[in-house]
Write a protein that holds these residues in place. Sequence first.
Motif, PDB file in Angstrom:
ATOM      1  N   VAL A  21      -2.600   9.856   3.540  1.00  0.00           N
ATOM      2  CA  VAL A  21      -1.655   9.050   4.315  1.00  0.00           C
ATOM      3  C   VAL A  21      -1.589   7.617   3.783  1.00  0.00           C
ATOM      4  O   VAL A  21      -0.512   7.058   3.621  1.00  0.00           O
ATOM      5  N   VAL A  22      -2.757   7.015   3.489  1.00  0.00           N
ATOM      6  CA  VAL A  22      -2.811   5.630   3.016  1.00  0.00           C
ATOM      7  C   VAL A  22      -3.669   5.577   1.755  1.00  0.00           C
ATOM      8  O   VAL A  22      -4.805   6.044   1.754  1.00  0.00           O
ATOM      9  N   SER A  23      -3.131   4.987   0.684  1.00  0.00           N
ATOM     10  CA  SER A  23      -3.900   4.901  -0.565  1.00  0.00           C
ATOM     11  C   SER A  23      -5.071   3.931  -0.416  1.00  0.00           C
ATOM     12  O   SER A  23      -5.063   3.058   0.452  1.00  0.00           O
ATOM     13  N   ASP A  24      -6.053   4.081  -1.281  1.00  0.00           N
ATOM     14  CA  ASP A  24      -7.201   3.167  -1.292  1.00  0.00           C
ATOM     15  C   ASP A  24      -6.845   1.845  -1.959  1.00  0.00           C
ATOM     16  O   ASP A  24      -7.373   0.804  -1.606  1.00  0.00           O
ATOM     17  N   GLU A  25      -5.940   1.900  -2.939  1.00  0.00           N
ATOM     18  CA  GLU A  25      -5.572   0.697  -3.680  1.00  0.00           C
ATOM     19  C   GLU A  25      -4.575  -0.148  -2.900  1.00  0.00           C
ATOM     20  O   GLU A  25      -3.560   0.344  -2.423  1.00  0.00           O
ATOM     21  N   ILE A  26      -4.888  -1.424  -2.799  1.00  0.00           N
ATOM     22  CA  ILE A  26      -4.005  -2.391  -2.144  1.00  0.00           C
ATOM     23  C   ILE A  26      -3.574  -3.394  -3.200  1.00  0.00           C
ATOM     24  O   ILE A  26      -4.409  -3.990  -3.892  1.00  0.00           O
ATOM     25  N   LYS A  27      -2.282  -3.585  -3.332  1.00  0.00           N
ATOM     26  CA  LYS A  27      -1.758  -4.591  -4.260  1.00  0.00           C
ATOM     27  C   LYS A  27      -1.554  -5.893  -3.492  1.00  0.00           C
ATOM     28  O   LYS A  27      -1.005  -5.901  -2.398  1.00  0.00           O
ATOM     29  N   VAL A  55       0.847  -1.182   0.000  1.00  0.00           N
ATOM     30  CA  VAL A  55       0.000   0.000   0.000  1.00  0.00           C
ATOM     31  C   VAL A  55       0.892   1.246   0.000  1.00  0.00           C
ATOM     32  O   VAL A  55       1.944   1.271   0.629  1.00  0.00           O
ATOM     33  N   LYS A  56       0.475   2.249  -0.729  1.00  0.00           N
ATOM     34  CA  LYS A  56       1.214   3.514  -0.763  1.00  0.00           C
ATOM     35  C   LYS A  56       1.005   4.268   0.554  1.00  0.00           C
ATOM     36  O   LYS A  56      -0.114   4.364   1.054  1.00  0.00           O
ATOM     37  N   HIS A  57       2.101   4.775   1.097  1.00  0.00           N
ATOM     38  CA  HIS A  57       2.066   5.589   2.310  1.00  0.00           C
ATOM     39  C   HIS A  57       2.519   6.994   1.944  1.00  0.00           C
ATOM     40  O   HIS A  57       3.594   7.163   1.347  1.00  0.00           O
ATOM     41  N   THR A  71       6.035   2.795  -0.686  1.00  0.00           N
ATOM     42  CA  THR A  71       5.153   1.641  -0.538  1.00  0.00           C
ATOM     43  C   THR A  71       5.542   0.860   0.704  1.00  0.00           C
ATOM     44  O   THR A  71       6.721   0.587   0.932  1.00  0.00           O
ATOM     45  N   VAL A  72       4.538   0.528   1.512  1.00  0.00           N
ATOM     46  CA  VAL A  72       4.729  -0.299   2.698  1.00  0.00           C
ATOM     47  C   VAL A  72       4.237  -1.704   2.357  1.00  0.00           C
ATOM     48  O   VAL A  72       3.181  -1.869   1.757  1.00  0.00           O
ATOM     49  N   THR A  73       5.026  -2.708   2.750  1.00  0.00           N
ATOM     50  CA  THR A  73       4.667  -4.098   2.504  1.00  0.00           C
ATOM     51  C   THR A  73       4.250  -4.752   3.810  1.00  0.00           C
ATOM     52  O   THR A  73       4.895  -4.566   4.842  1.00  0.00           O
ATOM     53  N   LYS A  91      -5.294  -6.546  -7.326  1.00  0.00           N
ATOM     54  CA  LYS A  91      -5.522  -5.266  -6.656  1.00  0.00           C
ATOM     55  C   LYS A  91      -6.940  -5.249  -6.113  1.00  0.00           C
ATOM     56  O   LYS A  91      -7.848  -5.819  -6.729  1.00  0.00           O
ATOM     57  N   ILE A  92      -7.100  -4.595  -4.978  1.00  0.00           N
ATOM     58  CA  ILE A  92      -8.430  -4.327  -4.448  1.00  0.00           C
ATOM     59  C   ILE A  92      -8.471  -2.893  -3.957  1.00  0.00           C
ATOM     60  O   ILE A  92      -7.432  -2.271  -3.728  1.00  0.00           O
ATOM     61  N   ASN A  93      -9.679  -2.382  -3.774  1.00  0.00           N
ATOM     62  CA  ASN A  93      -9.882  -1.084  -3.142  1.00  0.00           C
ATOM     63  C   ASN A  93     -10.286  -1.371  -1.695  1.00  0.00           C
ATOM     64  O   ASN A  93     -11.331  -1.974  -1.442  1.00  0.00           O
ATOM     65  N   ARG A  94      -9.460  -0.967  -0.751  1.00  0.00           N
ATOM     66  CA  ARG A  94      -9.684  -1.285   0.666  1.00  0.00           C
ATOM     67  C   ARG A  94     -11.020  -0.749   1.180  1.00  0.00           C
ATOM     68  O   ARG A  94     -11.678  -1.379   2.015  1.00  0.00           O
ATOM     69  N   LYS A  95     -11.449   0.391   0.677  1.00  0.00           N
ATOM     70  CA  LYS A  95     -12.683   1.008   1.169  1.00  0.00           C
ATOM     71  C   LYS A  95     -13.919   0.176   0.800  1.00  0.00           C
ATOM     72  O   LYS A  95     -14.917   0.212   1.512  1.00  0.00           O
ATOM     73  N   GLU A  96     -13.846  -0.591  -0.286  1.00  0.00           N
ATOM     74  CA  GLU A  96     -14.964  -1.462  -0.662  1.00  0.00           C
ATOM     75  C   GLU A  96     -15.190  -2.566   0.364  1.00  0.00           C
ATOM     76  O   GLU A  96     -16.249  -3.179   0.397  1.00  0.00           O
TER      77      GLU A  96
END
Length: 178
Positions: free
Chosen positions: A161-167, A19-21, A26-28, A141-146
Motif C-alpha cells: 500500500v505504501v512504499s518504504d522510500e520517501i522522496k 511516496v508511492k501508493h 505517487t502521493v505528495t 530520499k529516506i527509508n521511512r522504516k529506518e
Amino acid sequence: MATTKWVVDPTHSEVQFKVKHLMITTVTGYFGSFNVEVETEDDDFTKATRTVFTADVDSISTNNEQRDTHLKSPDFFDAENHGQVRFEGKDYEKKGDDEYKLSGDLTIRGVTKPITVNVEFGGVVVDPYGQTKAGFTISGKINRKEFGLSWDAVTEAGNVVVSDEIKLQSEIQLVKQG
C-alpha cells in the motif's frame, strides 16, 4: 569573520515529500509549518556553522483529512509524542558549479539517523525591498522504516500500500538578518 544569520522566508518556501501508493501512483504531502535557521561565515554557505530545519508534524497535509490523521497517529509520525521533524546540518560540501551535498542528522519519531541531501544553490540576490535572500532546491530520499514509520498493509492481490522510500523535495528561500 562575521557570523551571518539567515531565516526562512515561509511565503517563498515549501517542504514536501512524495511516496508511492499501491506502487502505481505517487502521493505528495506538505508540511505547512516549518522553520529553517542557518548561520554562516559572512555570506559563504560552505562555511555554515549552524543549519537547523524543523517541521511541525501537526501541519502535515496530503489534501486528504483521513490520510493526514493516519499520518499523525502512532502508526506513522506519532504527533502526540513526537511533534517535530528535525534536521541538523553538519557539512555543506560543493560538488559542482551550483551543486552541493548537505549532510546531517535527521530526527523523526525520536529516531536520529545521518542523511545526505542534494542541494542546488540558486544564488544570493537583493529583493525590491532591500532584503538579501538566498535560494535553494533540496532533494533526497529516506527509508521511512529506518525512522520507526513502520505501518504496513498489503492488498488482496499482494501489492504494497505504501512504499518504504520517501522522496524529499524542498524549495527554501532564506532572508539575511541585519
